[in-house]
Write an enzyme that holds these catalytic residues in place. Structure first.
Site, mmCIF file in Angstrom:
data_model
loop_
_atom_site.group_PDB
_atom_site.id
_atom_site.type_symbol
_atom_site.label_atom_id
_atom_site.label_comp_id
_atom_site.label_asym_id
_atom_site.label_seq_id
_atom_site.Cartn_x
_atom_site.Cartn_y
_atom_site.Cartn_z
ATOM 1 N N HIS A 164 -19.702 -19.597 -34.495
ATOM 2 C CA HIS A 164 -18.972 -20.150 -34.087
ATOM 3 C C HIS A 164 -17.585 -19.979 -34.268
ATOM 4 O O HIS A 164 -17.234 -19.713 -35.289
ATOM 5 C CB HIS A 164 -19.148 -21.711 -34.706
ATOM 6 C CG HIS A 164 -18.285 -22.597 -34.354
ATOM 7 N ND1 HIS A 164 -16.859 -22.894 -34.890
ATOM 8 C CD2 HIS A 164 -18.321 -23.976 -33.248
ATOM 9 C CE1 HIS A 164 -16.437 -24.148 -34.417
ATOM 10 N NE2 HIS A 164 -17.211 -24.693 -33.494
ATOM 11 N N GLU A 207 -27.376 -27.441 -29.618
ATOM 12 C CA GLU A 207 -26.434 -27.193 -30.872
ATOM 13 C C GLU A 207 -26.343 -28.366 -31.497
ATOM 14 O O GLU A 207 -25.747 -29.675 -30.956
ATOM 15 C CB GLU A 207 -25.325 -26.656 -30.420
ATOM 16 C CG GLU A 207 -24.495 -26.309 -31.540
ATOM 17 C CD GLU A 207 -23.103 -25.615 -31.257
ATOM 18 O OE1 GLU A 207 -22.246 -25.464 -31.665
ATOM 19 O OE2 GLU A 207 -23.449 -24.540 -30.190
ATOM 20 N N LYS A 213 -20.394 -29.892 -23.772
ATOM 21 C CA LYS A 213 -20.781 -30.887 -24.646
ATOM 22 C C LYS A 213 -21.347 -32.071 -24.252
ATOM 23 O O LYS A 213 -21.394 -32.433 -22.816
ATOM 24 C CB LYS A 213 -19.151 -31.533 -25.149
ATOM 25 C CG LYS A 213 -18.242 -30.509 -25.770
ATOM 26 C CD LYS A 213 -18.900 -30.043 -27.166
ATOM 27 C CE LYS A 213 -18.035 -29.148 -27.747
ATOM 28 N NZ LYS A 213 -18.486 -28.765 -29.053
#
Length: 372
Positions: free
Chosen positions: A290, A214, A158
């Site tokens: 996902h 992403e 992330k």
């Protein structure tokens, strides 16, 4: 084939040490399973995600009364009706009815869908990078090292939850230490504008092991996504919360994504989910599902990926990877499906081909108390 019984399983696990992404720390993990049973005893399992009180209310007050007595063979009609009320619960019902259809005909899920094209599907390790203390960078690097030792070579971390300089320092450290051994994706959870996203370009240019970037931007900013695709020089992906094929079609037509990422718990109909995979093939974009929010739902994504034709003729079996949650999450053990060396072997049993761990269902069943 009348549905005579429905069980629901709202599950909650409070994280001893919260972790998170750009949307903030996750103090708990939750999921919601359903089991439908027909008059002949055929059982089907499904899963959805969302706020547990709302899901409980929807099932108890509207969905269960509607489902009782319905003919399980009328899957499309049933799912369409529930989807007009509640999209995410419809996904669980769609999965369960698909499981029933496969069991009724003595087939696996893949068999129901025409048979698998491959016996195993690749997965990538998906991380929640941030912790609540100042050691988050070291914790992240240690988790990546552990995943590498477990055989994962494709990983997603992330960004967007810290100042840009802090995130860049973390990714530089990660790449300097592991870049020669892994393929890496960055996930910003729609945190940036185009200028901030493109500020990553100098660092991105230093390595060639990137998988994708992403959701750097808010959804529906298709023109800005196209700009970032052209500017950054690496694949752009997104769409985990998109619930309808028509929105994916719009994004593809706008050339917003190199890779689309539907999630079977967010698309309200498993048949529509598979249609999105086909859309990707017809449109010439890749599709990497996902599946962070449910181990059972992830099985359906893996089965669909096993039945999907290769995205490139350059390799005999080039199939895109499916997301694999490697964080502290006991719900990953609800089904006995394991990744080995970054690959998952597809079961061949009847229906989903796996037994749901009902002891875990009992242990983690939400008691209705406040958890937020």
């Amino acid at each position: 084939m009348r549905i005579t019984h429905i069980d629901t399983f709202p599950l909650l696990y409070r994280n001893p040490k919260p972790y998170g992404d750009a949307n903030g720390p996750k103090a708990y993990r939750s999921t919601y399973l359903v089991r439908l049973v027909t008059v002949s005893g055929i059982t089907g399992w499904g899963e959805c995600s969302g706020w547990l009180p709302a899901l409980e209310c929807a099932f108890r007050e509207q969905i269960i009364p509607y489902l009782l007595g319905q003919d399980a063979r009328l899957r499309s009609k049933i799912v369409q009706t529930i989807g007009s009320w509640h999209t995410r619960p419809a996904s669980a019902v769609s999965m369960a009815l698909t499981d029933i259809a496969a069991r009724r005909t003595g087939q696996s899920i893949c068999g129901l869908w025409g048979g698998p094209l491959r016996e195993q599907v690749p997965v990538y390790a998906s991380f929640q990078t941030y912790t609540e203390d100042d050691t988050w960078e070291n914790v992240s690097l240690r988790r990546i090292e552990e995943a590498l030792a477990q055989g994962f070579t494709h990983m997603k971390v992330k960004v967007g939850g810290k100042p840009l300089a802090d995130d860049m320092r973390h990714i530089h450290s990660l790449q300097s230490r592991f870049g020669g051994h892994i393929a890496l994706a960055l996930d910003a959870n729609q945190s940036y504008d185009a200028a901030a996203a493109c500020a990553w370009q100098p660092l991105i240019g230093q390595w060639d092991n990137w998988m994708w970037f992403e959701e750097p931007l808010p959804m529906h900013q298709w023109e800005q996504y196209l700009y970032c695709r052209q500017k950054l020089g690496l694949p752009i992906s997104g769409g985990e919360n998109v619930a309808e094929a028509r929105i994916f079609m719009n994004a593809v037509q706008q050339q917003a994504f190199d890779i689309i990422q539907p999630d079977p718990v967010h698309v309200g109909d498993l048949d529509e989910y598979r249609g999105i995979l086909q859309l990707a093939r017809f449109a010439g974009v890749r599709v990497s599902p996902h599946t962070y929010d449910g181990a059972l739902a992830r099985c359906y994504a893996l089965y669909a990926q096993a039945c999907l034709k290769p995205w490139s003729k350059m390799e005999q079996d080039s199939i895109e990877p499916v997301e694999w949650d490697v964080m502290d999450n006991p719900f990953n053990a609800l089904v006995p499906l394991q990744a080995e060396q970054g690959m998952v072997r597809i079961p061949s049993g009847i229906g989903i081909g796996l037994e749901v761990d009902e002891e875990l269902l009992r242990h983690y069943r939400w008691d209705g108390s406040r958890y937020w």
